[in-house]
Scaffold this motif. Structure first.
Motif, PDB file in Angstrom:
ATOM      1  N   PHE A   1      68.338  22.586  70.855  1.00 13.05           N
ATOM      2  CA  PHE A   1      67.800  21.586  70.277  1.00 13.05           C
ATOM      3  C   PHE A   1      68.381  20.333  70.926  1.00 13.05           C
ATOM      4  O   PHE A   1      69.772  20.132  70.643  1.00 13.05           O
ATOM      5  N   TYR A   2      67.718  19.221  71.622  1.00 16.03           N
ATOM      6  CA  TYR A   2      68.709  18.018  71.607  1.00 16.03           C
ATOM      7  C   TYR A   2      67.496  16.780  71.200  1.00 16.03           C
ATOM      8  O   TYR A   2      66.008  17.451  71.362  1.00 16.03           O
ATOM      9  N   LYS A   3      67.503  16.127  70.198  1.00 20.35           N
ATOM     10  CA  LYS A   3      66.730  14.610  69.345  1.00 20.35           C
ATOM     11  C   LYS A   3      67.331  13.647  69.444  1.00 20.35           C
ATOM     12  O   LYS A   3      68.292  13.165  68.785  1.00 20.35           O
ATOM     13  N   LYS A   4      66.726  12.943  69.709  1.00 16.66           N
ATOM     14  CA  LYS A   4      66.673  11.123  69.810  1.00 16.66           C
ATOM     15  C   LYS A   4      65.991  11.238  69.098  1.00 16.66           C
ATOM     16  O   LYS A   4      64.633  10.252  69.957  1.00 16.66           O
ATOM     17  N   PHE A   5      65.522   9.842  68.212  1.00 17.48           N
ATOM     18  CA  PHE A   5      64.984   8.267  67.533  1.00 17.48           C
ATOM     19  C   PHE A   5      65.025   7.602  68.565  1.00 17.48           C
ATOM     20  O   PHE A   5      65.889   7.175  68.869  1.00 17.48           O
ATOM     21  N   PRO A   6      63.328   6.352  68.481  1.00 16.36           N
ATOM     22  CA  PRO A   6      63.872   5.690  69.080  1.00 16.36           C
ATOM     23  C   PRO A   6      64.250   4.328  68.690  1.00 16.36           C
ATOM     24  O   PRO A   6      64.664   4.417  67.533  1.00 16.36           O
ATOM     25  N   GLY A   7      64.538   3.938  70.019  1.00 13.33           N
ATOM     26  CA  GLY A   7      65.914   3.383  69.417  1.00 13.33           C
ATOM     27  C   GLY A   7      67.258   3.136  69.616  1.00 13.33           C
ATOM     28  O   GLY A   7      67.804   2.170  69.245  1.00 13.33           O
ATOM     29  N   HIS A   8      67.627   4.204  69.238  1.00 11.57           N
ATOM     30  CA  HIS A   8      68.877   4.682  69.201  1.00 11.57           C
ATOM     31  C   HIS A   8      69.470   5.026  70.569  1.00 11.57           C
ATOM     32  O   HIS A   8      68.204   5.141  71.431  1.00 11.57           O
ATOM     33  N   SER A   9      70.528   4.297  70.889  1.00 14.55           N
ATOM     34  CA  SER A   9      71.151   5.122  72.377  1.00 14.55           C
ATOM     35  C   SER A   9      72.170   6.773  72.360  1.00 14.55           C
ATOM     36  O   SER A   9      71.950   7.017  73.139  1.00 14.55           O
ATOM     37  N   LYS A  10      72.138   6.807  70.907  1.00 13.36           N
ATOM     38  CA  LYS A  10      72.680   8.534  71.255  1.00 13.36           C
ATOM     39  C   LYS A  10      71.552   9.514  70.443  1.00 13.36           C
ATOM     40  O   LYS A  10      70.978   9.173  68.923  1.00 13.36           O
ATOM     41  N   GLY A  11      71.912  10.503  70.211  1.00 15.28           N
ATOM     42  CA  GLY A  11      70.887  11.516  69.967  1.00 15.28           C
ATOM     43  C   GLY A  11      71.889  13.270  69.877  1.00 15.28           C
ATOM     44  O   GLY A  11      72.629  12.218  69.266  1.00 15.28           O
ATOM     45  N   SER A  12      70.989  13.717  69.030  1.00 12.45           N
ATOM     46  CA  SER A  12      71.651  14.576  68.375  1.00 12.45           C
ATOM     47  C   SER A  12      72.087  15.592  68.843  1.00 12.45           C
ATOM     48  O   SER A  12      70.671  16.450  69.271  1.00 12.45           O
ATOM     49  N   VAL A  13      72.246  16.910  68.836  1.00  9.75           N
ATOM     50  CA  VAL A  13      72.026  18.247  69.419  1.00  9.75           C
ATOM     51  C   VAL A  13      72.379  19.606  68.397  1.00  9.75           C
ATOM     52  O   VAL A  13      73.712  19.202  66.803  1.00  9.75           O
ATOM     53  N   PHE A  14      71.422  20.391  67.990  1.00 15.01           N
ATOM     54  CA  PHE A  14      72.054  21.580  66.706  1.00 15.01           C
ATOM     55  C   PHE A  14      71.087  22.895  67.232  1.00 15.01           C
ATOM     56  O   PHE A  14      70.606  22.721  68.445  1.00 15.01           O
ATOM     57  N   TRP A  15      71.198  23.577  66.935  1.00 16.39           N
ATOM     58  CA  TRP A  15      71.142  25.308  67.641  1.00 16.39           C
ATOM     59  C   TRP A  15      70.609  25.229  65.960  1.00 16.39           C
ATOM     60  O   TRP A  15      70.500  25.301  65.330  1.00 16.39           O
ATOM     61  N   HIS A  16      69.123  26.642  66.153  1.00 13.69           N
ATOM     62  CA  HIS A  16      68.903  27.139  64.911  1.00 13.69           C
ATOM     63  C   HIS A  16      68.762  29.048  64.758  1.00 13.69           C
ATOM     64  O   HIS A  16      68.219  29.275  66.688  1.00 13.69           O
ATOM     65  N   TYR A  17      68.647  29.144  64.129  1.00  9.21           N
ATOM     66  CA  TYR A  17      68.179  30.666  63.696  1.00  9.21           C
ATOM     67  C   TYR A  17      67.021  31.143  63.178  1.00  9.21           C
ATOM     68  O   TYR A  17      67.133  30.847  61.776  1.00  9.21           O
ATOM     69  N   GLU A  18      66.280  31.877  63.659  1.00  5.99           N
ATOM     70  CA  GLU A  18      64.945  32.172  62.973  1.00  5.99           C
ATOM     71  C   GLU A  18      64.846  33.318  62.889  1.00  5.99           C
ATOM     72  O   GLU A  18      65.502  34.427  62.723  1.00  5.99           O
ATOM     73  N   ILE A  19      64.488  33.789  61.141  1.00  2.81           N
ATOM     74  CA  ILE A  19      64.635  34.677  60.898  1.00  2.81           C
ATOM     75  C   ILE A  19      63.528  35.735  61.101  1.00  2.81           C
ATOM     76  O   ILE A  19      62.198  35.550  61.626  1.00  2.81           O
ATOM     77  N   ASN A  20      63.944  36.766  61.560  1.00  7.14           N
ATOM     78  CA  ASN A  20      63.231  37.750  61.528  1.00  7.14           C
ATOM     79  C   ASN A  20      62.253  38.739  60.369  1.00  7.14           C
ATOM     80  O   ASN A  20      62.832  39.620  59.883  1.00  7.14           O
ATOM     81  N   THR A  21      61.515  37.969  60.700  1.00 12.57           N
ATOM     82  CA  THR A  21      60.970  38.167  58.739  1.00 12.57           C
ATOM     83  C   THR A  21      60.764  40.144  58.537  1.00 12.57           C
ATOM     84  O   THR A  21      59.815  40.353  59.479  1.00 12.57           O
ATOM     85  N   ALA A  22      60.942  39.730  57.382  1.00 13.58           N
ATOM     86  CA  ALA A  22      60.762  41.438  56.427  1.00 13.58           C
ATOM     87  C   ALA A  22      58.575  41.953  56.165  1.00 13.58           C
ATOM     88  O   ALA A  22      58.377  40.796  56.643  1.00 13.58           O
ATOM     89  N   GLY A  23      58.616  43.028  57.129  1.00  9.90           N
ATOM     90  CA  GLY A  23      57.396  42.882  57.016  1.00  9.90           C
ATOM     91  C   GLY A  23      56.460  43.175  58.363  1.00  9.90           C
ATOM     92  O   GLY A  23      56.655  42.159  58.725  1.00  9.90           O
ATOM     93  N   ASP A  24      55.027  42.846  58.177  1.00  9.16           N
ATOM     94  CA  ASP A  24      54.476  42.877  58.897  1.00  9.16           C
ATOM     95  C   ASP A  24      53.799  41.026  58.884  1.00  9.16           C
ATOM     96  O   ASP A  24      53.269  41.036  59.872  1.00  9.16           O
ATOM     97  N   ASP A  25      53.644  40.580  57.705  1.00  7.56           N
ATOM     98  CA  ASP A  25      53.579  39.238  57.867  1.00  7.56           C
ATOM     99  C   ASP A  25      54.459  38.205  58.413  1.00  7.56           C
ATOM    100  O   ASP A  25      55.384  38.605  57.565  1.00  7.56           O
ATOM    101  N   ASN A  26      54.171  37.413  59.483  1.00 10.12           N
ATOM    102  CA  ASN A  26      55.259  36.787  59.695  1.00 10.12           C
ATOM    103  C   ASN A  26      55.003  35.206  59.634  1.00 10.12           C
ATOM    104  O   ASN A  26      55.732  34.459  59.729  1.00 10.12           O
ATOM    105  N   SER A  27      54.619  35.015  58.468  1.00 12.07           N
ATOM    106  CA  SER A  27      53.723  33.057  58.192  1.00 12.07           C
ATOM    107  C   SER A  27      55.192  32.986  57.685  1.00 12.07           C
ATOM    108  O   SER A  27      55.191  31.513  57.436  1.00 12.07           O
ATOM    109  N   GLY A  28      55.436  33.317  56.599  1.00 15.46           N
ATOM    110  CA  GLY A  28      56.710  32.731  56.387  1.00 15.46           C
ATOM    111  C   GLY A  28      58.015  32.872  57.005  1.00 15.46           C
ATOM    112  O   GLY A  28      59.219  32.571  56.219  1.00 15.46           O
ATOM    113  N   ARG A  29      58.084  33.370  58.047  1.00 18.48           N
ATOM    114  CA  ARG A  29      59.053  32.573  58.792  1.00 18.48           C
ATOM    115  C   ARG A  29      59.511  31.124  58.667  1.00 18.48           C
ATOM    116  O   ARG A  29      59.415  30.491  58.749  1.00 18.48           O
TER     117      ARG A  29
END
Length: 365
Positions: free
Chosen positions: A166-194
């Motif tokens: 990700f890249y994210k910058k709030f309005p009015g800021h000159s600098k933004g953030s870079v971050f990365w995500h790991y999304e779990i591979n949800t156990a079971g057949d229901d993925n709504s809890g990911r």
């Protein structure tokens, strides 16, 4: 009489000679004009488009994007800085429009055709600069003012994402953030809890939000400005994902994540960040023990706009309530309600052991 004939001949000769001079001068000019007007395609900048399908910001599948451009979403532009001869590939996506598959968000994004498992040797590198993120959005919503610039996506099971950058910058800021995500591979057949776990590279992670709709946190001291180059390297080998982030004037950052052995298999393993962001909205699942082992994975690259016009009452992490002008793309572009990412360099390497696929691209996020 003889004098008149000579005068006439001389005049004709001079006129003819002058015409030749004019013609000889004009020909190179026409050739030059033709050369200037020649379209520089993305495939002229980085000749690797045989490996990808391109999805556009109106939800259309453009397929393999050799010698292809779209004036609203995908084209090239010259560098406005010191290296004015450098062409960049432009990926542009509005806050709202027709989306691809079941996603709530628009994207102009490449999806790798060949899929591979975490035990495959696979590597992608990219040098990019983010030129715009949405001007509007609820500051309390974590996805507001953000864009995903690179991914690993699963092609099987729940089709979740072991990596989003990700890249994210709030309005009015000159600098933004870079971050990365790991999304779990949800156990079971229901993925709504990911849920996603976010890690900061420069600046904040996903969990830093505003105190109310239009109040923002302090600007990150070590952030990245719009138009500032950054590079990332994603390498998967023997089940491990290795990440490297570099940018001039910033500390190089490296990270490692196991893709075949989960650390989130019980509710006691759910991290504090997740307890704060996702558990209150019912996303409190656990991960299968072998995480993404044996699932087909593929890289994605471009501008996946994370800001949308859906009400934050639907989901306080992903629904931004941003301006969309009823889906009118040009109006969104006019007042800054879009995400734009420029790409200068990229490589992709996948071992021969990878699982081939017939033009696969994700139907979900």
């Amino acid at each position: 009489m003889m004098k008149n004939t000579i005068d006439t001949t001389l005049s004709l000769f001079l006129i003819f000679g002058f015409a030749l001079i004019l013609n000889s001068c004009s020909t190179p000019s026409k050739e030059k004009d033709t050369e200037i007007q020649k379209t520089v395609y993305a495939s002229d900048v980085i000749p690797f488009f045989d490996h990808w399908n391109l999805i556009l910001g109106d939800g259309a599948n453009a397929g393999i994007a050799n010698n292809f451009a779209h004036p609203d979403f995908f084209y090239t532009a010259q560098d406005t800085g010191a290296d004015s001869a450098q062409h960049w590939i432009v990926f542009k996506a509005p806050n709202a429009g027709d989306t691809h598959g079941t996603s709530n968000n628009t994207r102009t994004e490449l999806a790798q055709l060949k899929k591979w498992t975490p035990m495959t040797d696979a590597k992608m590198t990219a040098t990019v600069k983010v030129m715009n993120v949405s001007a509007t959005g609820d500051a309390r919503v974590a996805a507001s003012h953000a864009v995903v610039i690179g991914q690993i996506h699963s092609a099987d099971g729940h089709e979740n994402e072991p990596l989003k950058i990700f890249y994210k910058k709030f309005p009015g800021h000159s600098k933004g953030s870079v971050f990365w995500h790991y999304e779990i591979n949800t156990a079971g057949d229901d993925n709504s809890g990911r849920w996603d776990y976010s890690t900061a590279v420069w600046g904040y992670d996903f969990s830093t939000v505003g105190s109310d709709e239009n109040t923002y946190p302090e600007e990150p001291e070590d952030g990245i400005a719009l138009g500032e180059e950054l590079s990332y390297e994603i390498e998967v080998k023997d089940g491990m994902m290795n990440l490297k982030f570099t940018s001039a004037g910033h500390e190089t950052k490296t990270f490692t994540k196991n893709l075949i052995e989960s650390e989130y298999t019980t509710t006691a393993d759910i991290p504090e960040q997740t307890q704060k962001l996702f558990v209150p909205i019912g996303q409190d699942g656990v991960e299968r023990e072998n995480a993404y082992a044996e699932e087909g994975l593929f890289f994605k690259l471009g501008s996946y706009n994370q800001t949308n016009g859906k009400s934050p009452e639907v989901n306080r992490n992903w629904c931004s309530g941003a301006e969309t002008h009823g889906g009118d793309i040009q109006k969104q572009y006019e007042d800054g309600n879009y995400a734009e990412v420029w790409l200068k360099e990229a490589t992709i390497e996948v071992s021969d052991a990878a699982v081939s696929n017939k033009g696969y691209f994700t139907k979900n996020d």
